[in-house]
Design a protein around this motif. Structure first.
Motif, PDB file in Angstrom:
ATOM      1  N   GLY A 122      -8.443 -18.978   0.476  1.00  0.00           N
ATOM      2  CA  GLY A 122      -7.941 -19.221   1.817  1.00  0.00           C
ATOM      3  C   GLY A 122      -7.226 -17.993   2.339  1.00  0.00           C
ATOM      4  O   GLY A 122      -7.780 -16.905   2.358  1.00  0.00           O
ATOM      5  N   ARG A 123      -5.986 -18.179   2.779  1.00  0.00           N
ATOM      6  CA  ARG A 123      -5.186 -17.040   3.222  1.00  0.00           C
ATOM      7  C   ARG A 123      -5.043 -16.047   2.097  1.00  0.00           C
ATOM      8  O   ARG A 123      -4.775 -16.421   0.971  1.00  0.00           O
ATOM      9  CB  ARG A 123      -3.806 -17.509   3.659  1.00  0.00           C
ATOM     10  N   GLN A 124      -5.172 -14.769   2.390  1.00  0.00           N
ATOM     11  CA  GLN A 124      -5.070 -13.757   1.351  1.00  0.00           C
ATOM     12  C   GLN A 124      -3.762 -12.985   1.487  1.00  0.00           C
ATOM     13  O   GLN A 124      -3.213 -12.880   2.583  1.00  0.00           O
ATOM     14  CB  GLN A 124      -6.257 -12.792   1.438  1.00  0.00           C
ATOM     15  N   PRO A 125      -3.264 -12.431   0.382  1.00  0.00           N
ATOM     16  CA  PRO A 125      -2.003 -11.690   0.459  1.00  0.00           C
ATOM     17  C   PRO A 125      -2.155 -10.414   1.272  1.00  0.00           C
ATOM     18  O   PRO A 125      -3.235  -9.843   1.364  1.00  0.00           O
ATOM     19  CB  PRO A 125      -1.700 -11.370  -1.015  1.00  0.00           C
ATOM     20  N   LYS A 126      -1.071  -9.998   1.868  1.00  0.00           N
ATOM     21  CA  LYS A 126      -1.077  -8.773   2.675  1.00  0.00           C
ATOM     22  C   LYS A 126      -0.807  -7.570   1.776  1.00  0.00           C
ATOM     23  O   LYS A 126       0.072  -7.608   0.924  1.00  0.00           O
ATOM     24  CB  LYS A 126      -0.006  -8.851   3.770  1.00  0.00           C
ATOM     25  N   TYR A 127      -1.584  -6.516   2.000  1.00  0.00           N
ATOM     26  CA  TYR A 127      -1.430  -5.305   1.206  1.00  0.00           C
ATOM     27  C   TYR A 127      -1.031  -4.133   2.101  1.00  0.00           C
ATOM     28  O   TYR A 127      -1.614  -3.919   3.166  1.00  0.00           O
ATOM     29  CB  TYR A 127      -2.726  -4.953   0.476  1.00  0.00           C
ATOM     30  N   ARG A 128      -0.039  -3.397   1.648  1.00  0.00           N
ATOM     31  CA  ARG A 128       0.403  -2.201   2.385  1.00  0.00           C
ATOM     32  C   ARG A 128      -0.659  -1.115   2.291  1.00  0.00           C
ATOM     33  O   ARG A 128      -1.330  -0.961   1.280  1.00  0.00           O
ATOM     34  CB  ARG A 128       1.712  -1.706   1.793  1.00  0.00           C
ATOM     35  N   GLY A 129      -0.818  -0.341   3.366  1.00  0.00           N
ATOM     36  CA  GLY A 129      -1.801   0.731   3.400  1.00  0.00           C
ATOM     37  C   GLY A 129      -1.442   1.882   2.480  1.00  0.00           C
ATOM     38  O   GLY A 129      -0.292   2.037   2.044  1.00  0.00           O
ATOM     39  N   GLN A 130      -2.413   2.714   2.203  1.00  0.00           N
ATOM     40  CA  GLN A 130      -2.243   3.854   1.316  1.00  0.00           C
ATOM     41  C   GLN A 130      -1.421   4.958   1.988  1.00  0.00           C
ATOM     42  O   GLN A 130      -1.551   5.204   3.178  1.00  0.00           O
ATOM     43  CB  GLN A 130      -3.625   4.400   0.935  1.00  0.00           C
ATOM     44  N   ASP A 131      -0.556   5.594   1.222  1.00  0.00           N
ATOM     45  CA  ASP A 131       0.180   6.757   1.738  1.00  0.00           C
ATOM     46  C   ASP A 131      -0.736   7.971   1.728  1.00  0.00           C
ATOM     47  O   ASP A 131      -1.579   8.128   0.844  1.00  0.00           O
ATOM     48  CB  ASP A 131       1.409   7.054   0.868  1.00  0.00           C
ATOM     49  N   PHE A 132      -0.558   8.843   2.726  1.00  0.00           N
ATOM     50  CA  PHE A 132      -1.319  10.084   2.799  1.00  0.00           C
ATOM     51  C   PHE A 132      -0.405  11.268   2.525  1.00  0.00           C
ATOM     52  O   PHE A 132       0.799  11.228   2.826  1.00  0.00           O
ATOM     53  CB  PHE A 132      -1.957  10.254   4.179  1.00  0.00           C
ATOM     54  N   ASN A 133      -0.976  12.332   1.971  1.00  0.00           N
ATOM     55  CA  ASN A 133      -0.244  13.578   1.747  1.00  0.00           C
ATOM     56  C   ASN A 133      -0.955  14.713   2.480  1.00  0.00           C
ATOM     57  O   ASN A 133      -2.187  14.770   2.486  1.00  0.00           O
ATOM     58  CB  ASN A 133      -0.174  13.915   0.253  1.00  0.00           C
ATOM     59  N   ALA A 134      -0.178  15.592   3.088  1.00  0.00           N
ATOM     60  CA  ALA A 134      -0.757  16.743   3.786  1.00  0.00           C
ATOM     61  C   ALA A 134       0.180  17.934   3.638  1.00  0.00           C
ATOM     62  O   ALA A 134       1.370  17.778   3.354  1.00  0.00           O
ATOM     63  CB  ALA A 134      -0.972  16.417   5.270  1.00  0.00           C
ATOM     64  N   GLU A 135      -0.383  19.122   3.807  1.00  0.00           N
ATOM     65  CA  GLU A 135       0.407  20.347   3.779  1.00  0.00           C
ATOM     66  C   GLU A 135       0.350  21.006   5.151  1.00  0.00           C
ATOM     67  O   GLU A 135      -0.679  20.980   5.824  1.00  0.00           O
ATOM     68  CB  GLU A 135      -0.127  21.332   2.733  1.00  0.00           C
ATOM     69  N   LEU A 136       1.472  21.606   5.557  1.00  0.00           N
ATOM     70  CA  LEU A 136       1.533  22.324   6.825  1.00  0.00           C
ATOM     71  C   LEU A 136       2.091  23.716   6.554  1.00  0.00           C
ATOM     72  O   LEU A 136       3.204  23.862   6.055  1.00  0.00           O
ATOM     73  CB  LEU A 136       2.415  21.578   7.831  1.00  0.00           C
TER      74      LEU A 136
END
Length: 298
Positions: A122-136
């Protein structure tokens, strides 16, 4: 979600050390960065995948989950909880505790939906999105004052404020600019690591700056006034008579901005390097000889 071999993405073995992962990521990130490959969709795709690989393999905890669960590594904690609950349910049932229907209710309370044989349907658990890494990459003079800059991350333009005084290797977090969440979960965050290059005559150490200034022998001996360049302009300095080579002078408040402290600066340290004159005329040589005689012991 399809399985992606992040080790292959970074061109490393599964036994790679953290340092090898970091080196591989930086090399590829520079090669495929959107600023280096404008309007190149394939380079943009690779850059996104490289960042994803670094997010997983560059974090020891994420790497462990990925090695064990593959494409489902982000849900490792939920999988472990479900397994433990299922195991406890079977043990309790075998000892005369709650039955299959009761266990389903228990499982449903964990994951928020109805269950069939221990799996949520039925209802599914909520999952946080993936963190991204970048260089500037920035030049030292670009971080002397606070300014705004537009970055392209995974095909999206992000307008950020770069505070004055940010240091080489420093990482800042931009909330909500990582990967999308699943099942209505929150977005991940974006972590930007700054690479500060220095093409100025100044050496930076924290908030302080250091600079060598040539001083002619005549001013060093007799004293006088000279003009010295600082990071934001020029100042006049009075040189004391008989100044020695290597003498240091501190210019208070003429250093680098202190991070997130508006109007506050470090100091600038000037080191005098006395230059011996060359190509002397006959008259000048004669005068130096006279000086040498005067200084000779009697």
């Amino acid at each position: 979600m399809d399985y992606i071999d992040y080790y292959s993405v970074l061109g490393i073995s599964k036994n790679a050390t953290p340092n090898e992962i970091k080196k591989a990521y930086r090399k590829l990130a520079r090669k495929y960065h959107p600023d280096v490959n404008p309007n190149d969709a394939e380079a943009e795709r690779k850059f996104k995948q490289i960042n994803e690989a670094n997010e997983v393999l560059g974090n020891p905890e994420n790497r462990k989950k990925y090695d064990e669960y593959g494409k489902d590594w982000q849900h490792a904690d939920e999988i472990e909880k479900a397994r433990k609950a299922q195991q406890q349910g079977r043990q309790y049932q075998s000892s005369g505790g709650f039955g299959e229907h009761d266990f389903s209710d228990f499982f449903e309370s964990m994951f928020g939906g109805r269950t069939t044989r221990g799996y949520s349907s039925g209802r599914q658990p909520k999952y946080r999105g993936q963190d991204f890494n970048a260089e500037l990459k920035l030049q030292l003079n670009e971080v002397y004052s606070t300014h705004k800059r537009t970055l392209t991350v995974n095909g999206k333009n992000i307008r950020i404020t770069i505070p004055a005084g940010i240091e080489n290797g420093q990482t800042i977090k931009i909330n909500g600019h990582g990967g999308p969440g699943r099942n209505g979960g929150p977005k991940g965050d974006l972590y930007i690591t700054f690479i500060i290059e220095n093409n100025t005559p100044f050496k930076r150490d924290g908030n302080n700056l250091y600079k060598n200034v040539d001083l002619d022998i005549y001013t060093a001996v007799l004293g006088g006034e000279i003009t010295v360049g600082t990071f934001d302009g020029k100042v006049k300095l009075n040189v004391k008579p008989e100044t020695q080579n290597g003498t240091k002078v501190k210019l208070k408040g003429k250093g680098f901005p202190i991070y997130k402290k508006e109007g506050k600066f470090g100091d600038l340290f000037i080191t005098y390097t006395i230059k011996t004159p060359t190509n002397l005329s006959a008259k000048e040589k004669e005068l130096f000889k006279e000086l040498a005689k005067l200084k000779s012991p009697k």
